[in-house]
Scaffold this active site. Sequence first.
Site, PDB file in Angstrom:
ATOM      1  N   GLN A  16       0.851  -1.178   0.000  1.00 60.49           N
ATOM      2  CA  GLN A  16       0.000   0.000   0.000  1.00 60.49           C
ATOM      3  C   GLN A  16       0.887   1.228   0.000  1.00 60.49           C
ATOM      4  O   GLN A  16       1.998   1.192   0.495  1.00 60.49           O
ATOM      5  CB  GLN A  16      -0.957   0.003   1.189  1.00 60.49           C
ATOM      6  CG  GLN A  16      -0.288   0.110   2.534  1.00 60.49           C
ATOM      7  CD  GLN A  16      -1.283  -0.060   3.663  1.00 60.49           C
ATOM      8  OE1 GLN A  16      -2.228  -0.808   3.541  1.00 60.49           O
ATOM      9  NE2 GLN A  16      -1.066   0.635   4.753  1.00 60.49           N
ATOM     10  N   SER A  17       0.382   2.255  -0.575  1.00 55.06           N
ATOM     11  CA  SER A  17       1.149   3.482  -0.662  1.00 55.06           C
ATOM     12  C   SER A  17       0.317   4.613  -0.089  1.00 55.06           C
ATOM     13  O   SER A  17      -0.554   5.149  -0.760  1.00 55.06           O
ATOM     14  CB  SER A  17       1.500   3.761  -2.127  1.00 55.06           C
ATOM     15  OG  SER A  17       2.174   4.980  -2.240  1.00 55.06           O
TER      16      SER A  17
END
Length: 131
Positions: A23-24
């Site tokens: 995830q960013s």
Amino acid sequence: MHAPGRLLKQGIKELPCIGDGRQSRTSGSPSILNASPEAANGGNPALVRDLDTVRVDIGRRRVDILVSEEELKARREELEAKGGYGMPESQTPWQDILQREVSSLSEGMVLKRAIMFQGIAQKYFAPRDNH
């Protein structure tokens, strides 16, 4: 990920996230990512069910489902009887290549066929064009 309404009413605003992906900046919550082997590769994340208790041991880099080995075996057999973990259908050629050709994170996430080319520079004396 936002907590469900019933938890928000209790003052719980963050939920920890454990996942086999990346995830960013999609979560401000505590996160443990890149769990391996991945659910789609037969890993235990596919066996977790609602209300299971998990133990997180940061020092040992482990997350364990606190159910018996017999229960995990039964869940795995049930999952395999259903055809395994359901992968979403590829929507691009790149997704298709990734699903078919890239090994799991626990195996280095490399192109499976690329392994046969490791050490090739040591195999052949003559310099090669690698562009």
